[in-house]
Design an enzyme around this catalytic site. Structure first.
Site, PDB file in Angstrom:
ATOM      1  N   SER A  98       0.668  -1.266  -0.029  1.00  0.00           N
ATOM      2  CA  SER A  98      -0.058   0.016  -0.136  1.00  0.00           C
ATOM      3  C   SER A  98       0.770   1.395   0.245  1.00  0.00           C
ATOM      4  O   SER A  98       2.022   1.402   0.415  1.00  0.00           O
ATOM      5  CB  SER A  98      -0.945   0.182   1.304  1.00  0.00           C
TER       6      SER A  98
HETATM    7  N1  SAM Z   1      -0.496  -4.501   3.899  1.00  0.00           N
HETATM    8  C1  SAM Z   1       0.352  -4.957   2.913  1.00  0.00           C
HETATM    9  C2  SAM Z   1       1.534  -4.623   2.864  1.00  0.00           C
HETATM   10  O1  SAM Z   1       1.809  -3.914   3.624  1.00  0.00           O
HETATM   11  O2  SAM Z   1       2.182  -5.024   1.644  1.00  0.00           O
HETATM   12  C3  SAM Z   1      -0.528  -4.707   1.393  1.00  0.00           C
HETATM   13  C4  SAM Z   1      -1.771  -5.518   1.472  1.00  0.00           C
HETATM   14  S1  SAM Z   1      -2.419  -5.643  -0.200  1.00  0.00           S
HETATM   15  C5  SAM Z   1      -3.167  -4.375  -0.367  1.00  0.00           C
HETATM   16  C6  SAM Z   1      -3.889  -6.715  -0.062  1.00  0.00           C
HETATM   17  C7  SAM Z   1      -3.608  -7.988   0.227  1.00  0.00           C
HETATM   18  O3  SAM Z   1      -4.657  -8.822   0.966  1.00  0.00           O
HETATM   19  C8  SAM Z   1      -2.810  -8.764  -0.833  1.00  0.00           C
HETATM   20  O4  SAM Z   1      -1.722  -9.418  -0.610  1.00  0.00           O
HETATM   21  C9  SAM Z   1      -4.060  -9.868  -0.956  1.00  0.00           C
HETATM   22  O5  SAM Z   1      -3.614 -10.985  -1.397  1.00  0.00           O
HETATM   23  C10 SAM Z   1      -4.559 -10.194   0.405  1.00  0.00           C
HETATM   24  N2  SAM Z   1      -6.025 -10.866   0.702  1.00  0.00           N
HETATM   25  C11 SAM Z   1      -6.987 -10.485  -0.158  1.00  0.00           C
HETATM   26  N3  SAM Z   1      -7.927 -11.359   0.143  1.00  0.00           N
HETATM   27  C12 SAM Z   1      -7.624 -12.017   1.260  1.00  0.00           C
HETATM   28  C13 SAM Z   1      -8.000 -12.791   1.907  1.00  0.00           C
HETATM   29  N4  SAM Z   1      -9.553 -13.239   2.290  1.00  0.00           N
HETATM   30  N5  SAM Z   1      -7.469 -13.249   3.309  1.00  0.00           N
HETATM   31  C14 SAM Z   1      -6.082 -12.958   3.394  1.00  0.00           C
HETATM   32  N6  SAM Z   1      -5.576 -12.111   2.389  1.00  0.00           N
HETATM   33  C15 SAM Z   1      -6.175 -11.622   1.456  1.00  0.00           C
END
Ligand code: SAM
Length: 251
Positions: A98
């Site tokens: 992000s």
């Molecule tokens: N906070 C992260 C960082 O510091 O890099 C960025 C996160 S990214 C915007 C969103 C993440 O949520 C992705 O890696 C995606 O694979 C994960 N994600 C999506 N759906 C999910 C779920 N149901 N359970 C766990 N992770 C999930």
């Protein structure tokens, strides 16, 4: 507002996790590729001053955490020169780390005490988990893509954040055996907040999550002794939550 790609984002929407947005506030100077030749520490300091303090994040603990955590270590080597730019970056698997401002403002809105226990859904690179680990005593984080969960766990361990518990799985059901949590931060968007996550919030605890489909709001759900209060903080644009939430949200 139109960026280099020609993508148009509605006025006021804060881009958290899409690759298309450089800066939502044209009055804030954006660090340029000139950062690429600088020491990461200098670029990180500019990031904090120009992107985060300038937009109103003022919690000294959050600012100190953002000054400390080496964001460039959490991005793929080919993108390290861009690590401190004012935007999300690709981390592979169609996912992103992000925008720095979004990580900081979510940490501030979570109102974490030193002894807080926090759950993050959406580990991604592990960067936000490391920032949370600077602010709370216990951090749990769940990632649905196995390769990302593994690489985030490795990076966190290597950088001294080995106390962060990383789980590969679907965050829809949360982490019941470690609940209740003082804060839950969800970093992927869904039409509604998964009920299990609300159930794992301590009384007084806060859940932050981007909610919506065509347009999203960063919602703050606070658990009270008798229920929940909900407020819309501001419009955002995050990548969608995958897994069980999709099946539950389909008509
Ligand atoms: N906070 C992260 C960082 O510091 O890099 C960025 C996160 S990214 C915007 C969103 C993440 O949520 C992705 O890696 C995606 O694979 C994960 N994600 C999506 N759906 C999910 C779920 N149901 N359970 C766990 N992770 C999930």
């Amino acid at each position: 507002m139109r960026n280099r790609t020609g993508f148009t984002l509605p006025r006021g929407v804060r881009a958290a996790s899409v690759l298309l947005m450089a800066c939502t506030d044209p009055t804030v100077p954006t660090p340029s590729s000139a950062d690429s030749g600088d020491a990461p520490g200098a670029a990180r300091e500019r990031m904090v001053v120009q992107q985060i303090e300038a937009r109103g994040v003022a919690d000294p603990r959050v600012l100190a955490a953002m000054r400390k955590v080496p964001r460039h270590e959490f991005v793929p080597p080919a993108r390290r020169d861009s690590a401190y730019e004012d935007r999300p970056l690709s981390i592979g698997h169609d996912q992103t780390i992000s925008q720095p401002y979004m990580v900081a403002v979510m940490a501030e809105l979570a109102r974490l005490e030193d002894d807080a226990r926090v759950l993050e859904v959406g580990t991604g690179s592990g960067y936000q988990a490391a920032v949370l680990a600077e602010l709370a005593s216990e951090v749990y984080t769940i990632e649905i893509i196995q390769a990302l969960a593994q690489s985030a766990a490795d990076t966190l361990e290597r950088l001294g954040y080995g106390s962060v518990r990383v789980r590969h799985g679907d965050g829809y059901l949360g982490w019941p055996e470690a609940s209740p949590f003082d804060a839950i931060l969800v970093t992927a968007a869904a039409p509604v907040v998964p009920p299990a996550l609300l159930g794992q919030l301590a009384v007084g605890g806060r859940l932050l999550m981007p909610v919506g489909q065509t347009s999203q709001q960063l919602q703050i759900h606070t658990r009270t002794p008798t229920g929940f209060t909900v407020e819309n903080a501001f419009p955002v644009l995050f990548v969608p939550m995958t897994g069980e939430v999709r099946a539950r949200s389909s008509p």
